[in-house]
Design a protein around this motif. Structure first.
Motif, PDB file in Angstrom:
ATOM      1  N   LEU A 299       1.584   1.932  -3.382  1.00 45.47           N
ATOM      2  CA  LEU A 299       0.952   2.325  -4.504  1.00 45.47           C
ATOM      3  C   LEU A 299       0.475   3.579  -4.233  1.00 45.47           C
ATOM      4  O   LEU A 299      -0.191   4.402  -5.091  1.00 45.47           O
ATOM      5  CB  LEU A 299      -0.189   1.529  -4.045  1.00 45.47           C
ATOM      6  N   GLN A 300       0.531   4.538  -2.666  1.00 40.71           N
ATOM      7  CA  GLN A 300       0.394   5.991  -2.201  1.00 40.71           C
ATOM      8  C   GLN A 300       1.411   7.218  -2.689  1.00 40.71           C
ATOM      9  O   GLN A 300       1.580   7.798  -2.905  1.00 40.71           O
ATOM     10  CB  GLN A 300       0.222   5.799  -0.571  1.00 40.71           C
TER      11      GLN A 300
ATOM     12  N   LYS B 248       1.003  -1.336   0.149  1.00 42.25           N
ATOM     13  CA  LYS B 248       0.278  -0.418   0.169  1.00 42.25           C
ATOM     14  C   LYS B 248       1.183   1.405   0.306  1.00 42.25           C
ATOM     15  O   LYS B 248       0.895   2.489  -1.122  1.00 42.25           O
ATOM     16  CB  LYS B 248      -0.721   0.471   0.936  1.00 42.25           C
TER      17      LYS B 248
END
Length: 62
Positions: free
Chosen positions: A33-34, A30
């Motif tokens: 992805l961010q 994550k």
């Protein structure tokens, strides 16, 4: 990296050309992805990006 990536350590998923092996995969973390690259973090070259990100990691891993 099951236990997280220590500051200053290269991610095991980076290939020799600095591209991510997990890009576009559902298993990509994550945090990756961010992440949105920007000039403040990445500078104008790969060398600047590596230096700046290393500095940021060191400053936030205390």
């Amino acid at each position: 990296m099951p236990n997280g990536k220590p500051a200053g350590e290269r991610c095991v998923q980076l290939k020799d050309d600095n591209l991510c092996r997990l890009f576009g995969q559902p298993s990509r973390p994550k945090v990756c992805l961010q992440f949105r690259p920007c000039a403040d973090v990445c500078g104008d070259s790969s060398e600047q990006a590596i230096w700046r990100i290393t500095e940021l990691e060191a400053a936030t891993s205390l």
